[in-house]
Write an enzyme that holds these catalytic residues in place. Structure first.
Site, PDB file in Angstrom:
ATOM      1  N   TYR A  53     -14.031-127.755  41.337  1.00 37.07           N
ATOM      2  CA  TYR A  53     -15.224-128.532  41.655  1.00 37.07           C
ATOM      3  C   TYR A  53     -15.852-129.033  40.355  1.00 37.07           C
ATOM      4  O   TYR A  53     -16.727-128.403  39.757  1.00 37.07           O
ATOM      5  CB  TYR A  53     -16.220-127.696  42.461  1.00 37.07           C
ATOM      6  N   HIS A 127      -6.519-121.588  47.056  1.00 40.72           N
ATOM      7  CA  HIS A 127      -7.214-122.782  47.528  1.00 40.72           C
ATOM      8  C   HIS A 127      -6.424-123.612  48.538  1.00 40.72           C
ATOM      9  O   HIS A 127      -6.964-124.033  49.561  1.00 40.72           O
ATOM     10  CB  HIS A 127      -7.591-123.650  46.323  1.00 40.72           C
ATOM     11  N   GLY A 216     -25.036-136.639  57.359  1.00 41.27           N
ATOM     12  CA  GLY A 216     -26.233-137.280  57.902  1.00 41.27           C
ATOM     13  C   GLY A 216     -25.978-138.081  59.158  1.00 41.27           C
ATOM     14  O   GLY A 216     -26.923-138.448  59.866  1.00 41.27           O
TER      15      GLY A 216
END
Length: 285
Positions: A53, A127, A216
């Site tokens: 990240y 991962h 959203g």
């Protein structure tokens, strides 16, 4: 904050996915630190990260370093289980690559230990499967790290049901968590969730709200979540997380956040109890 179990550790039923604070569109550090501190203030005791990240090739581990700084500057930082991952890489050009070789995983774990400033990583996860490396070899490296005390608990991510079974066998029954994508728009991990439920292994949905760019839009894309949210006077995102929590006691969603207000809203999902009719409507949506 209600708790759930990962291995021998009780964690908050909702975790924090920290990836949005380190990749494209990352906020400034002050806002990121405020977001992590808001999560801790809301009772969150699980933070998920990974060495991949970051943005640039010289930026590896940005998220882990950020989390270490945030935890060190908060009086509840010592109560947090930090879950990190190895085996995924970002060369710095925006792409994602894989290296599931035992050598890489062990080197990646050592680097994560240094960045997090701990003697043993709370939860270390493979991962993503690397098609060039036998899965058993990759998980074998995780087993070695567990046996050596470099990590306290072992998990896998982006796994199929048969890989869950294999990993648990290789780890001698010590697999404690599976982290897979799961959301209203991505429900194909139901078999993995069921397998974890059968084995009593924690299931950590990543991108539970649909991802950074689409969280959203959850209500507009899935009308049932918006309808129930309006009736309950809460956000569709909160309804989504409450729906996931109701699926099984092994589910621990890790919604991503880069603003204090969004993680506070997510944390409040533990207090929203949906009716059987509402859950059925959401399952069918």
């Amino acid at each position: 904050m209600d708790t759930r179990r990962i291995g021998d550790v009780d964690v908050s039923a909702i975790g924090l996915g920290a990836m949005p604070m380190s990749i494209e569109g990352r906020p400034d550090e002050a806002r990121s630190l405020a977001t992590i501190h808001a999560a801790l203030d809301a009772g969150i005791t699980l933070i998920d990260t990974a060495d991949a990240y970051h943005l640039h090739a010289d930026d590896v581990g940005h998220n882990e370093t950020l989390i270490a700084k945030a935890l060190a500057s908060h009086d509840r930082g010592g109560d947090v289980l930090v879950a990190t991952k190895g085996g995924h890489l970002r060369p710095g050009d925006g792409s994602w690559t894989l290296d599931g070789s035992p050598r890489h995983l062990k080197e990646a774990c050592e680097a994560s230990l240094r960045r997090l400033g701990v003697e043993a990583i709370g939860l270390y996860q493979f991962h993503r499967p690397d098609p060039r490396v036998p899965y058993a070899e990759s998980v074998g490296a995780i087993r070695d790290l567990l046996d050596e005390g470099k990590i306290r608990m072992a998990g896998i991510s982006n796994a199929a049901p048969e890989q869950i079974t294999l990993a648990n066998e290789i780890l001698g029954g010590r697999l404690v968590a599976v982290q897979n994508q799961f959301s209203p728009a991505f429900r194909s991990s139901e078999p993995e969730l069921r397998r974890c439920d059968e084995l009593g292994i924690a299931f950590l949905p990543w991108s539970p709200l649909g991802g950074i760019s689409r969280a959203g839009e959850l209500g507009s894309a899935h009308a049932a979540f918006a309808t129930i949210a309006e009736a309950r006077g809460v956000s569709p995102q909160r309804v989504c997380l409450a729906w996931m929590l109701a699926k099984s006691p092994v589910v621990v969603p890790i919604p991503g956040a880069s603003r204090p207000e969004t993680i506070r809203d997510s944390a409040a999902a533990v207090d929203l109890v949906l009716t059987a009719d509402e859950l059925a409507e959401l399952d069918a949506a």
